[in-house]
Design an enzyme around this catalytic site. Structure first.
Site, short mmCIF file in Angstrom:
data_model
loop_
_atom_site.label_atom_id
_atom_site.label_comp_id
_atom_site.label_asym_id
_atom_site.label_seq_id
_atom_site.Cartn_x
_atom_site.Cartn_y
_atom_site.Cartn_z
N ASN A 1 42.00 -13.22 -35.46
CA ASN A 1 42.40 -12.75 -34.13
C ASN A 1 41.52 -13.27 -33.01
O ASN A 1 41.52 -12.73 -31.91
CB ASN A 1 42.43 -11.22 -34.11
CG ASN A 1 43.30 -10.66 -35.22
OD1 ASN A 1 42.81 -9.97 -36.10
ND2 ASN A 1 44.57 -11.01 -35.20
N LEU B 1 38.24 -16.55 -27.36
CA LEU B 1 39.03 -15.48 -26.73
C LEU B 1 39.54 -14.50 -27.78
O LEU B 1 40.09 -14.91 -28.81
CB LEU B 1 40.20 -16.10 -25.98
CG LEU B 1 40.67 -15.34 -24.75
CD1 LEU B 1 39.54 -15.28 -23.71
CD2 LEU B 1 41.87 -16.02 -24.14
N VAL B 2 39.35 -13.20 -27.51
CA VAL B 2 39.74 -12.17 -28.46
C VAL B 2 41.17 -11.73 -28.16
O VAL B 2 41.53 -11.52 -27.01
CB VAL B 2 38.81 -10.95 -28.35
CG1 VAL B 2 39.22 -9.87 -29.34
CG2 VAL B 2 37.38 -11.35 -28.56
N CYS B 3 41.98 -11.61 -29.21
CA CYS B 3 43.37 -11.23 -29.02
C CYS B 3 43.64 -9.94 -29.78
O CYS B 3 43.93 -9.96 -30.97
CB CYS B 3 44.27 -12.35 -29.52
SG CYS B 3 46.01 -11.99 -29.38
N ILE B 4 43.47 -8.78 -29.12
CA ILE B 4 43.87 -7.52 -29.75
C ILE B 4 44.62 -6.68 -28.74
O ILE B 4 44.50 -6.87 -27.54
CB ILE B 4 42.70 -6.71 -30.35
CG1 ILE B 4 41.64 -6.42 -29.31
CG2 ILE B 4 42.10 -7.36 -31.56
CD1 ILE B 4 40.64 -5.37 -29.80
#
Lengths: 167, 192
Positions: free
Chosen positions: A82, A88-91
């Site tokens: 993720n 870049l964090v994707c949550i």
């Protein structure tokens, strides 16, 4: 006007996070001259390949925070389904209720003004422990995590050692 | 009564005049002098132009720049228009923007490699190499015992706060490094 609301709220969150820090999390503005840019350190959760690692990340807040969420980017190497290659964090908690790029998130999981920096950082910490396979940001990492778990864990552990300067 | 109406209408007339002036100026500028630096804020970002031109090689850069300038520089809106209508409106002949040199291999070659930064380790990043050799402030009890470590974290003085935060960051990293080194020693000890 709006941005002073945002700075007040961010300052308050900074104070709470500092006086009562969650385990394994240190976060605050890079410099108080710009309260909209933070740097956080997240400790890798125990019992996972990220254990023992410290992961620095940058949080950029919009001027209309907390109406909209910040963006979060790991500054070092994080091999995780993720997390994009650029960190870049994707949550879901980092996505505003309006935009749901993957059409799978529940509204309750997404960003809203009742969330906080602390909740984001705790969510990211648990994301490290439990990747969300449904929306991979790093397809290679997701594939490795699914199909070759041993290799995935080895790669993560190597990254942890490298990041702490132990080779 | 009529007097009051008179005074009321003067500001609105002025406002209308100002608005008209701005509108005329706006059209005048975009049509005749797009190359002047004054319109820089309105000229399309060359990176955006390049991005769209790469996606749609059949569309001319002049059309792309024209469209971007009219929609306020939104790549998404221009892309959407190309996809839904198959092309873009032709700009007026007077519109002659400085067209960026189409895809010199130099710029294309460097841009994809840029977002892959070399990861530097935390010790270098936070400049901690000098503190590595110094013994931990409070050897074992300080790390495990949270009550003792929670002496002071917040200060009402801005600089002091900054320093405290900095110290917490450094301690977190140094502790992790020490634990890893300890684990390493144990592992090597078992191997021998």
């Amino acid at each position: 006007m709006a941005s002073s609301t945002a700075s007040r709220r961010l300052f308050l969150e900074y104070k709470n996070l500092t006086s009562n820090p969650p385990d394994g999390i240190t976060a605050g503005p890079v410099s108080e001259d710009d309260i909209f840019l933070w740097e956080a350190l997240i400790q890798g959760p125990d019992g996972t390949p990220f254990e023992g690692g410290i992961f620095p990340a940058e949080l950029k807040f919009p001027k209309d925070y907390p109406l909209n969420p910040p963006t979060m980017r790991f500054l070092g190497e994080v091999w995780h389904p993720n997390v994009y290659a650029n960190g870049l964090v994707c949550i879901s908690i980092l996505h505003a209720p309006g935009d749901d790029p993957h059409h799978y998130e529940k509204a309750s999981e997404r960003w809203s003004p009742i969330q906080s920096v602390e909740k984001i950082l705790i969510s990211v910490m648990s994301m490290l422990a439990e990747p969300n396979d449904e929306s991979p940001a790093n397809i290679e990492a997701a594939k490795m995590w699914r199909e070759r778990r041993g290799e995935f864990e080895r790669k993560v552990r190597e990254g942890v050692r490298r990041s702490l300067g132990v080779s | 009564m009529s007097d009051q109406q008179q005074t009321l209408s003067i500001p609105s007339l002025l406002l209308l005049a100002a608005f008209t002036a701005i509108t005329i100026r706006y059209f005048f500028f975009t049509n005749s002098s797009t190359t002047t630096p004054r319109t820089n804020s309105r000229t399309a970002n060359p990176a955006h132009v390049e991005q769209i031109a790469t996606m749609f090689p059949q569309i001319g850069r002049r059309e792309i720049i024209w469209d971007l300038q009219r929609n306020g520089g939104s790549v998404a809106a221009t892309t959407e228009r190309i996809l839904s209508r198959g092309g873009l409106d032709a700009p007026p002949p007077s519109f002659q923007p400085p067209i960026p040199t189409p895809t010199t291999t130099g710029t294309v070659g460097t841009s994809p490699s840029q977002p892959k930064p070399e990861h530097i380790d935390l010790i270098t990043r936070y400049n901690l190499s000098s503190k590595l050799s110094s013994p931990p402030s409070t050897p074992l009890e300080g790390i495990g015992n949270q009550g003792a470590a929670q002496a002071q974290t917040w200060s009402n003085n801005k600089n002091e706060r900054q320093a405290l935060l900095q110290r917490r960051r450094e301690e977190m990293i140094l502790n992790a490094r020490r634990k890893l080194e300890e684990k390493e020693r144990q592992r090597l000890g078992q191997g021998a």
